[in-house]
Scaffold this motif. Structure first.
Motif, PDB file in Angstrom:
ATOM      1  N   GLY A 107       0.769  -1.277   0.273  1.00 53.52           N
ATOM      2  CA  GLY A 107      -0.063  -0.018   0.009  1.00 53.52           C
ATOM      3  C   GLY A 107       0.976   1.355   0.161  1.00 53.52           C
ATOM      4  O   GLY A 107       1.947   1.388   0.341  1.00 53.52           O
ATOM      5  N   ASP A 108       0.038   2.323  -0.367  1.00 52.42           N
ATOM      6  CA  ASP A 108       0.939   3.736  -0.384  1.00 52.42           C
ATOM      7  C   ASP A 108       0.584   4.239   0.942  1.00 52.42           C
ATOM      8  O   ASP A 108      -0.413   4.454   1.509  1.00 52.42           O
ATOM      9  N   PRO A 109       1.857   4.403   1.571  1.00 50.61           N
ATOM     10  CA  PRO A 109       1.632   5.015   3.092  1.00 50.61           C
ATOM     11  C   PRO A 109       0.827   6.418   3.304  1.00 50.61           C
ATOM     12  O   PRO A 109       0.119   6.473   4.085  1.00 50.61           O
ATOM     13  N   ALA A 110       0.691   6.893   2.080  1.00 49.20           N
ATOM     14  CA  ALA A 110      -0.283   8.313   2.032  1.00 49.20           C
ATOM     15  C   ALA A 110      -1.685   7.931   2.160  1.00 49.20           C
ATOM     16  O   ALA A 110      -2.504   8.979   2.328  1.00 49.20           O
ATOM     17  N   LYS A 111      -1.915   6.835   1.629  1.00 51.01           N
ATOM     18  CA  LYS A 111      -3.316   6.468   1.545  1.00 51.01           C
ATOM     19  C   LYS A 111      -3.901   5.537   2.603  1.00 51.01           C
ATOM     20  O   LYS A 111      -4.839   4.981   2.479  1.00 51.01           O
TER      21      LYS A 111
ATOM     22  N   THR B 154      -6.542   0.368   2.363  1.00 52.54           N
ATOM     23  CA  THR B 154      -4.994   0.310   2.656  1.00 52.54           C
ATOM     24  C   THR B 154      -4.881   0.616   4.274  1.00 52.54           C
ATOM     25  O   THR B 154      -5.244   1.622   4.758  1.00 52.54           O
TER      26      THR B 154
ATOM     27  N   ARG C  87      -2.198   0.015   7.934  1.00 48.19           N
ATOM     28  CA  ARG C  87      -0.845   0.126   8.267  1.00 48.19           C
ATOM     29  C   ARG C  87      -0.981  -1.084   9.553  1.00 48.19           C
ATOM     30  O   ARG C  87      -1.554  -0.745  10.440  1.00 48.19           O
TER      31      ARG C  87
ATOM     32  N   TRP D 226      -0.435  -2.419   3.654  1.00 50.49           N
ATOM     33  CA  TRP D 226      -1.096  -3.241   2.658  1.00 50.49           C
ATOM     34  C   TRP D 226      -2.357  -2.616   2.315  1.00 50.49           C
ATOM     35  O   TRP D 226      -3.303  -2.406   3.060  1.00 50.49           O
ATOM     36  N   ARG D 227      -2.479  -2.867   0.828  1.00 47.19           N
ATOM     37  CA  ARG D 227      -3.888  -2.471   0.183  1.00 47.19           C
ATOM     38  C   ARG D 227      -4.597  -3.976   0.040  1.00 47.19           C
ATOM     39  O   ARG D 227      -4.009  -4.754  -0.682  1.00 47.19           O
TER      40      ARG D 227
END
Length: 163
Positions: free
Chosen positions: A47-51, A78, A80, A134-135
């Protein structure tokens, strides 16, 4: 033999990295780690940490358990995973299908010195913390487990229900 294994691991890493780019497999391991087998079922992607929409704390203990062992997320979410090893010995959290985790656990039993350095895994010494972003793309179940020798078979496993 070491050079041959390193070349084999690099080739596997490249192949799995290309597969991941297509969105269908695990990320590959780096120096000191090893490549996971290609996923038999989709489990999502890094995943994108910003999302990140939320964080979930997961504890790993020397009682060979994850707390919580069951997690619920929404398809497309997404998250963490804040993973802490509250024990004294090395533990890891690896996301995958049941079949993939079992197959990889069998490999780990034959070569216990290997370490995971993939996007879908965190391997931690006692008292340490780490994260997985993770998404979870599709509804279903994504399993997780500790693949350290003896841990998975002792029941150190859990599941993410993707709704």
């Amino acid at each position: 033999m070491k050079g041959t294994l390193l070349r084999t691991h690099r080739a596997a890493i490249l192949a799995l990295t290309l597969t991941l780019s297509a969105g269908a497999a695990y990320a590959a391991g780096g120096h000191g780690g090893h490549a996971m087998p290609a996923a038999s079922a989709p489990i999502g992607k890094p995943g994108d940490p910003a999302k990140v929409t939320r964080s979930i704390d997961v504890d790993m203990s020397d009682a060979m358990r994850f707390t919580p062992a069951r997690i619920e997320v929404k398809a497309g979410e997404t998250v963490r995973l804040n993973v802490r090893n509250s024990g004294r010995i090395r533990h890891e959290l690896v996301l995958g299908s049941d079949a993939d985790l079992k197959a990889h656990y069998d490999m780990m039993m034959k070569d216990p010195g290997m370490r995971h350095e993939e996007a879908n895994a965190v391997s931690l010494e006692g008292g340490k913390s780490g994260q997985i972003v993770w998404r979870f793309d599709k509804a279903g179940t994504v399993s997780f487990g500790c693949l350290e020798p003896g841990h998975y078979s002792a029941g150190m496993k859990g599941a993410v229900s993707v709704l």
